[in-house]
Motif scaffolding. Structure first.
Motif, mmCIF file in Angstrom:
data_model
loop_
_atom_site.group_PDB
_atom_site.id
_atom_site.type_symbol
_atom_site.label_atom_id
_atom_site.label_comp_id
_atom_site.label_asym_id
_atom_site.label_seq_id
_atom_site.Cartn_x
_atom_site.Cartn_y
_atom_site.Cartn_z
ATOM 1 N N LYS A 5 10.943 2.349 -19.999
ATOM 2 C CA LYS A 5 9.715 2.091 -20.754
ATOM 3 C C LYS A 5 8.731 3.260 -20.651
ATOM 4 N N LYS A 6 8.521 3.775 -19.432
ATOM 5 C CA LYS A 6 7.547 4.862 -19.252
ATOM 6 C C LYS A 6 7.991 6.130 -19.963
ATOM 7 N N THR A 7 9.256 6.457 -19.868
ATOM 8 C CA THR A 7 9.767 7.657 -20.541
ATOM 9 C C THR A 7 9.671 7.494 -22.054
ATOM 10 N N ALA A 8 10.000 6.311 -22.554
ATOM 11 C CA ALA A 8 9.909 6.055 -23.997
ATOM 12 C C ALA A 8 8.474 6.220 -24.481
ATOM 13 N N GLU A 9 7.515 5.689 -23.716
ATOM 14 C CA GLU A 9 6.106 5.821 -24.091
ATOM 15 C C GLU A 9 5.672 7.286 -24.079
ATOM 16 N N ARG A 10 6.138 8.043 -23.084
ATOM 17 C CA ARG A 10 5.801 9.464 -23.010
ATOM 18 C C ARG A 10 6.394 10.217 -24.198
ATOM 19 N N LEU A 11 7.648 9.896 -24.566
ATOM 20 C CA LEU A 11 8.282 10.541 -25.709
ATOM 21 C C LEU A 11 7.505 10.254 -26.995
ATOM 22 N N LEU A 12 7.117 8.995 -27.195
ATOM 23 C CA LEU A 12 6.369 8.639 -28.396
ATOM 24 C C LEU A 12 5.048 9.386 -28.468
ATOM 25 N N LEU A 13 4.366 9.503 -27.333
ATOM 26 C CA LEU A 13 3.079 10.189 -27.286
ATOM 27 C C LEU A 13 3.237 11.693 -27.524
ATOM 28 N N GLU A 14 4.167 12.298 -26.820
ATOM 29 C CA GLU A 14 4.324 13.759 -26.873
ATOM 30 C C GLU A 14 4.946 14.251 -28.184
ATOM 31 N N LEU A 15 5.812 13.451 -28.791
ATOM 32 C CA LEU A 15 6.502 13.892 -30.005
ATOM 33 C C LEU A 15 5.742 13.580 -31.289
ATOM 34 N N ILE A 49 8.758 18.356 -23.010
ATOM 35 C CA ILE A 49 8.030 17.221 -22.447
ATOM 36 C C ILE A 49 8.257 17.159 -20.944
ATOM 37 N N SER A 50 7.182 16.994 -20.199
ATOM 38 C CA SER A 50 7.254 16.910 -18.748
ATOM 39 C C SER A 50 8.134 15.737 -18.330
ATOM 40 N N GLY A 51 9.082 15.991 -17.465
ATOM 41 C CA GLY A 51 9.972 14.946 -16.967
ATOM 42 C C GLY A 51 11.218 14.738 -17.811
ATOM 43 N N VAL A 52 11.331 15.452 -18.923
ATOM 44 C CA VAL A 52 12.520 15.342 -19.774
ATOM 45 C C VAL A 52 13.267 16.674 -19.688
ATOM 46 N N GLY A 53 14.417 16.625 -19.068
ATOM 47 C CA GLY A 53 15.228 17.828 -18.944
ATOM 48 C C GLY A 53 16.284 17.882 -20.023
ATOM 49 N N GLY A 61 10.933 0.540 -28.263
ATOM 50 C CA GLY A 61 12.132 -0.265 -28.032
ATOM 51 C C GLY A 61 13.394 0.426 -28.497
ATOM 52 N N ARG A 62 13.310 1.160 -29.602
ATOM 53 C CA ARG A 62 14.482 1.883 -30.101
ATOM 54 C C ARG A 62 14.863 2.998 -29.140
ATOM 55 N N LEU A 63 13.874 3.640 -28.538
ATOM 56 C CA LEU A 63 14.166 4.708 -27.573
ATOM 57 C C LEU A 63 14.744 4.141 -26.276
ATOM 58 N N MET A 64 14.279 2.958 -25.895
ATOM 59 C CA MET A 64 14.750 2.362 -24.637
ATOM 60 C C MET A 64 16.199 1.910 -24.723
ATOM 61 N N LYS A 65 16.782 1.846 -25.915
ATOM 62 C CA LYS A 65 18.194 1.507 -26.064
ATOM 63 C C LYS A 65 19.093 2.666 -25.625
ATOM 64 N N VAL A 66 18.519 3.864 -25.528
ATOM 65 C CA VAL A 66 19.274 5.045 -25.090
ATOM 66 C C VAL A 66 19.427 4.968 -23.575
ATOM 67 N N PRO A 67 20.657 5.106 -23.060
ATOM 68 C CA PRO A 67 20.863 5.067 -21.607
ATOM 69 C C PRO A 67 20.019 6.125 -20.893
ATOM 70 N N GLY A 68 19.343 5.704 -19.832
ATOM 71 C CA GLY A 68 18.530 6.626 -19.050
ATOM 72 C C GLY A 68 17.080 6.709 -19.503
ATOM 73 N N ILE A 69 16.711 6.010 -20.579
ATOM 74 C CA ILE A 69 15.330 6.029 -21.064
ATOM 75 C C ILE A 69 14.703 4.672 -20.759
#
Length: 190
Positions: free
Chosen positions: A118-128, A78-82, A108-116
């Motif tokens: 709202k935008k990154t969580a939305e990208r993860l949900l879309l891409e995964l 995923i772009s932006g996720v190293g 919301g569950r993803l945003m509980k992870v440190p460093g994630i």
């Protein structure tokens, strides 16, 4: 390149471990889920690995299960996720929890992870979406839309993930949403 390491656990310093393979110590970064399940120092350990080569470094990431490694590989596509962010996601939640969050589109569950955020969580949900299937930790009972809807209804009613998942396992696979919710609620009321 390097797919698996088997050797003696020489050092543990979260999130890094050193695995001694016949006199060569490999520094391996592991998610906390793997770290907590490692044996004590001096004991033989096997880690599945992913080797990352960058301009300025060569880094080895290790995992206790093939599901963790597969999820890590999907995350780093995923772009932006190293690799560091992917490791943080896998440290913050299990592969099954990640699969469930993606299936139910719960940012919301993803945003509980440190460093994630709202935008990154939305990208993860879309891409995964659709990429973390039964082979990467999502129970096959969760694969159908009806099962997902039943689970979402139970969670909305205030039941925990464990309670809702246990109720789902007891249901027939081909049950409809409304009948499934009724049966699940009866089972949970006991």
């Amino acid at each position: 390149m390097i797919g698996k390491l088997t050797g003696t656990l020489d050092d543990k310093n979260p999130p890094q471990v050193i695995v001694d393979c016949h006199g060569v110590g490999y520094e391996v970064f592991v998610p906390m889920s793997t770290f907590y399940n490692l044996p004590e120092l001096g004991v033989k350990v096997t880690l599945l690995t992913h080797f990352v080569v960058r301009e300025d470094a060569q880094i080895l990431y290790g995992f206790a299960t093939s599901q963790e490694r597969a999820a890590f590989r999907e995350l780093i596509k995923i772009s932006g996720v190293g690799p560091r962010t992917a490791l943080s996601v896998l440290s913050g939640m299990s592969v099954a929890d990640l699969s469930q969050a993606v299936t139910l589109q719960e940012g919301g569950r993803l945003m509980k992870v440190p460093g994630i955020g709202k935008k990154t969580a939305e990208r993860l949900l879309l891409e995964l979406k659709g990429k973390l299937g039964p082979d990467i930790g999502l129970p096959s009972s969760m694969a159908s839309d009806a099962q997902g809807d039943i689970l979402q209804a139970l969670l909305a009613l205030g039941y925990s993930d464990k309670e809702a998942a246990a109720a789902l396992k007891a249901l027939p696979k081909d049950i409809g949403v409304s009948d499934g919710i009724k049966l699940a609620l009866k089972a949970l009321a006991k």
